[in-house]
Design an enzyme around this catalytic site. Sequence first.
Site, short mmCIF file in Angstrom:
data_model
loop_
_atom_site.label_atom_id
_atom_site.label_comp_id
_atom_site.label_asym_id
_atom_site.label_seq_id
_atom_site.Cartn_x
_atom_site.Cartn_y
_atom_site.Cartn_z
N SER A 1 0.85 -1.19 0.00
CA SER A 1 0.00 0.00 0.00
C SER A 1 0.88 1.24 0.00
O SER A 1 2.11 1.16 0.10
CB SER A 1 -0.89 0.01 1.24
N LYS A 2 0.22 2.37 -0.09
CA LYS A 2 0.91 3.67 -0.08
C LYS A 2 1.94 3.78 1.03
O LYS A 2 2.97 4.42 0.88
CB LYS A 2 -0.12 4.79 0.09
N ARG A 3 1.59 3.19 2.16
CA ARG A 3 2.47 3.24 3.34
C ARG A 3 3.88 2.72 3.03
O ARG A 3 4.87 3.15 3.59
CB ARG A 3 1.86 2.38 4.44
N GLY B 1 5.40 2.84 0.11
CA GLY B 1 6.11 3.66 -0.88
C GLY B 1 5.30 3.79 -2.15
O GLY B 1 4.09 3.53 -2.16
#
Length: 420
Positions: A201-203, A205
């Site tokens: 996920s975005k977390r 990168g």
Amino acid sequence: MPVRVRIAPSPTGFLHIGTARTALFNWLYARHEGGEFRLRIENTDTSREVAEAVDQIQESLRWLGLDWDGPHTFQLDRMDDCRRLAEQLLAEGKAYEDDGAIRFRMPDEGVTAWEDVVRGRIEYPNDKLHDIVLARSDGRPTYNFASPMEDVWDGITHVIRGDDHIPNTPAQINIVRAVGAEVPVYAHVPMIFGMDGKKLSKRHGAQAVEEFRDAGYLPETMLNFLALLGWAPDGETTIMGRDELVSRFDLTRVSSSPSPFDYQKRAWMKGGYIRELTSEEFAHRLVLWLGEHGYDWDAELVSRAAPLVQEKIARLAEFPGFAGFFFHEVEPDAADLDGGGPMLAAADDALAGLQPFEAAEIETALRATADRLELKPRQAFQPIRVAVTGSKISPGLFESIELLGREKTLSRLRAAVDAM
Ligand code: GLU
């Protein structure tokens, strides 16, 4: 039958690296086998305008060099065919009406099984299969109907896709059989996870291919990296160019375990690719990348600065920070110049009349100056580096001074002395 595969992204806005990896495996397989790779936009469930998303997907595939065969197609264009077929299945008793929707009659006994290229044999007891909806009451076909039918109509021989689609497969196989078509070979490739074992996920990168491009990664780095998410030719080789990937790719060697996306490892690989480019090619990529990202810098000067940074940067996007001093004025931090006054003044003297103004001569002159002032090279050169490049980290000092030229070098040395 010649191999024909496809990638069927939903037009959700950008090409996710997971989809890009699936696209790559399809493409590698097709190219390895001398077959075809098709692009199909799976827009059955999207009502909104998708033109921009489709452009994005194509742009990213093109950047990666994943060329598709024939025009791209839209699932939505097959809706009438799907509707007609649903009616036909209804008439044949293979489907039935339910609240206005048309449902497929799954077999009740036995199993639906297939030999998955990646997972091995997968088997579902038929009494566990739902009678899925083929066409909704408003006539719209569902994904689980349209997708396998398009595979049939397009002559897809191998369905290579994410293993999140395994639960859809038994229903799709039964539909394909019901229309008397040949069931394609399935290869369900593992999902990509972060190093913490959680779904990417975005977390973790960047997620979109576009983001990696903007960050200045080379497409060949990205391609090589994506190829190794769940596949390896042997236990050792990690750096492979496009042609080598095509010739060595083997679908049967794709691993069934989740593929960890190691952002750090990528950091290591990317530098290698930049160093492998010829200096002309590297300069060319830099000029393109800078142009695409709003830098209006002199291409000639970029090309001349390129060799100075090729060994030092890992991403094209590092160039402005690292070599920007060739293109704009600098603002050295006075603290970093600390104690450098005498050396800066002496360097000014040493360089003012130097002939020729070239790296080797510049180095000799500055070393002699440092000796005379009884300074160690590090001590002597750091303030010069800071004054001239604005930073403690820069390309080779003497080459940089040569390229910057006498006039700018002297004016920066003097400005630094004045600022102290
Ligand atoms: N649209 C699906 C996805 O993006 C593809 C399904 C398929 O490949 O059959 O996951």
